[in-house]
Design a protein around this motif. Structure first.
Motif, mmCIF file in Angstrom:
data_model
loop_
_atom_site.group_PDB
_atom_site.id
_atom_site.type_symbol
_atom_site.label_atom_id
_atom_site.label_comp_id
_atom_site.label_asym_id
_atom_site.label_seq_id
_atom_site.Cartn_x
_atom_site.Cartn_y
_atom_site.Cartn_z
ATOM 1 N N ALA A 157 -3.903 8.176 -2.711
ATOM 2 C CA ALA A 157 -4.973 8.169 -1.711
ATOM 3 C C ALA A 157 -5.107 9.538 -1.055
ATOM 4 O O ALA A 157 -6.230 10.046 -0.882
ATOM 5 N N ILE A 161 -11.336 -1.053 3.008
ATOM 6 C CA ILE A 161 -11.216 0.402 3.116
ATOM 7 C C ILE A 161 -12.282 0.829 4.120
ATOM 8 O O ILE A 161 -13.479 0.667 3.867
ATOM 9 N N LEU A 166 -6.809 1.658 4.997
ATOM 10 C CA LEU A 166 -6.811 0.659 3.936
ATOM 11 C C LEU A 166 -5.971 -0.494 4.455
ATOM 12 O O LEU A 166 -4.854 -0.275 4.957
ATOM 13 N N LEU A 191 0.794 -1.231 0.000
ATOM 14 C CA LEU A 191 0.000 0.000 0.000
ATOM 15 C C LEU A 191 0.824 1.277 0.000
ATOM 16 O O LEU A 191 0.292 2.347 -0.283
ATOM 17 N N LEU A 208 -9.015 -6.433 0.179
ATOM 18 C CA LEU A 208 -8.737 -5.029 0.472
ATOM 19 C C LEU A 208 -9.914 -4.502 1.268
ATOM 20 O O LEU A 208 -11.068 -4.599 0.823
#
Length: 170
Positions: free
Chosen positions: A38, A142, A70, A31, A140
């Motif tokens: 982001a 979020i 995340l 990430l 993933l």
């Protein structure tokens, strides 16, 4: 000598099996590679702390002090296959969410070739929203906490649009 050759053949096949299994998951496995994207997606004022499996963004100067996480992980319990096949519907997932909180709302996300959904729910005086994306056993998550459900959902949806396609791949 035959034992050594057999052992090498087994190790070689395991290597290729693990490589092909990884190729079915997400394109991005770190990430830190999407941290700047982001931050841009959420707007001015956000600070980020990036690690390979976790990216945390927060804006202390924004109304409600929103925080977003995340997280990369694995989910191999069959959920992805059940959602993909229709065996588990979005309505069933929403019913599970509402069983925990009557105000929970859940909807599908268009994140092909992954499958995914987003839920929004109250958390005391604040609200949260969580998107789950699954592909090839990779997950993933979020998750956002903000002053209200709309703000939390907006942040999660912004990140789904901005970074999920790169993470998921084609």
């Amino acid at each position: 000598m035959r034992i050594v050759a057999l052992l090498l053949a087994c190790l070689w096949s395991q290597y290729f099996l693990s490589q092909s299994a990884q190729a079915q998951g997400f394109a991005v496995q770190n990430l830190t590679a999407v941290a700047n994207e982001a931050k841009r997606a959420l707007g001015d004022g956000y600070a980020a702390r990036a690690e390979p499996q976790r990216l945390t963004l927060m804006c202390l100067g924004c109304p409600g002090g929103p925080m977003v996480d995340l997280l990369l992980g694995r989910q191999t319990d069959g959920t992805e296959e059940r959602v993909r096949s229709g065996q588990t519907s979005i309505a069933q997932l929403e019913a599970l969410c509402r069983a925990k909180s009557p105000d929970c709302r859940l909807s599908a996300l268009g994140v092909a070739p992954a499958v995914g959904w987003i839920s929004a729910y109250p958390i005391g005086r604040t609200a949260g929203a969580t998107a789950i994306l699954l592909r090839g056993g990779d997950r993933l998550t979020i998750r956002a906490v903000a002053e209200n459900s709309e703000a939390a959902t907006r942040q999660v949806e912004s990140l789904v649009r901005a970074v999920a396609p790169r993470i998921v791949g084609r």
